[in-house]
Scaffold this active site. Sequence first.
Site, PDB file in Angstrom:
ATOM      1  N   HIS A  97     -22.818  15.404  12.747  1.00 22.76           N
ATOM      2  CA  HIS A  97     -22.565  16.493  13.649  1.00 22.76           C
ATOM      3  C   HIS A  97     -23.887  17.019  14.419  1.00 22.76           C
ATOM      4  CE1 HIS A  97     -20.687  20.183  15.036  1.00 22.76           C
ATOM      5  NE2 HIS A  97     -21.565  20.758  14.560  1.00 22.76           N
ATOM      6  N   GLU A  98     -24.751  17.222  13.869  1.00 25.25           N
ATOM      7  CA  GLU A  98     -26.134  17.850  14.349  1.00 25.25           C
ATOM      8  C   GLU A  98     -26.547  16.716  15.419  1.00 25.25           C
ATOM      9  OE1 GLU A  98     -26.572  20.636  14.316  1.00 25.25           O
ATOM     10  OE2 GLU A  98     -25.180  21.444  12.555  1.00 25.25           O
ATOM     11  N   HIS A 101     -25.043  17.072  18.631  1.00 24.34           N
ATOM     12  CA  HIS A 101     -25.524  17.837  19.534  1.00 24.34           C
ATOM     13  C   HIS A 101     -26.665  17.226  20.364  1.00 24.34           C
ATOM     14  CE1 HIS A 101     -23.075  20.981  18.325  1.00 24.34           C
ATOM     15  NE2 HIS A 101     -23.589  21.189  17.235  1.00 24.34           N
ATOM     16  N   HIS A 105     -27.087  16.617  24.508  1.00 23.78           N
ATOM     17  CA  HIS A 105     -28.240  17.030  25.078  1.00 23.78           C
ATOM     18  C   HIS A 105     -28.755  15.767  25.929  1.00 23.78           C
ATOM     19  CE1 HIS A 105     -32.620  18.890  25.166  1.00 23.78           C
ATOM     20  NE2 HIS A 105     -31.887  19.004  26.209  1.00 23.78           N
TER      21      HIS A 105
END
Length: 228
Positions: A97-98, A101, A105
């Site tokens: 999940h991280e 991100h 980006h």
Amino acid sequence: MGMSYLILAGAIMLFSWLVSSRLKSKFEHYSKLQLQNGMSGAEIAEKMLADNGIRDVRVISVAGQLTDHYNPLDKTVNLSEAVYNQRNAAAAAVAAHECGHAVQHAVGYRWLTMRSQLVPIVNVASTYMQWILLAGILMMRTFPQLLLVGIVIFAATTLFSIITLPVEYDASNRALAWLENKRMLTQQEQAGAKDSLKWAARTYVVATLGSIATLLYYVSIYMGGRRN
């Protein structure tokens, strides 16, 4: 509106507690589901970044629990010690999940860009907002404009919460799609990762509902004061 808000706030607080408790129990359960591939959260994260052609993001371990986050300023995926080191479905879900991100980006996902632009405003707002709102309520009869200023500031934090929803859901969708497409997990592990991220996302939904309800409450105070 006062009594109605108290009832609504109580319902949201209860729902928030239920979701948080459920999330905790889910992560505890899936933390016992060890990955058959034997990979740690850190290794999952590094592979997902590499598979997406991201070479300039570091995966690091940070102290604490639920401290996992992606920092776009220094391009780091920060994983809590448990997620970084452990080799289970919950750790895989959080790590991926991280990294979702980080992928956002890298591709210029517009909702993440909008949220990042609001961060400085929200940081300043969080420092002074409650004091301005309190002073605005106390000075409603003599200086109602102060409460209006507080409402505008609070609206910025509410907007931040709203924008956070698509950012978090999209990161989870990217994570789950990658885990499935690359066959990183077994069917049982994939189901556990999906369930974990589903309940994690619901905490953001509850927070957003609470922020909207509180904003409407302050607006009602301002409108009531104006009528009086």
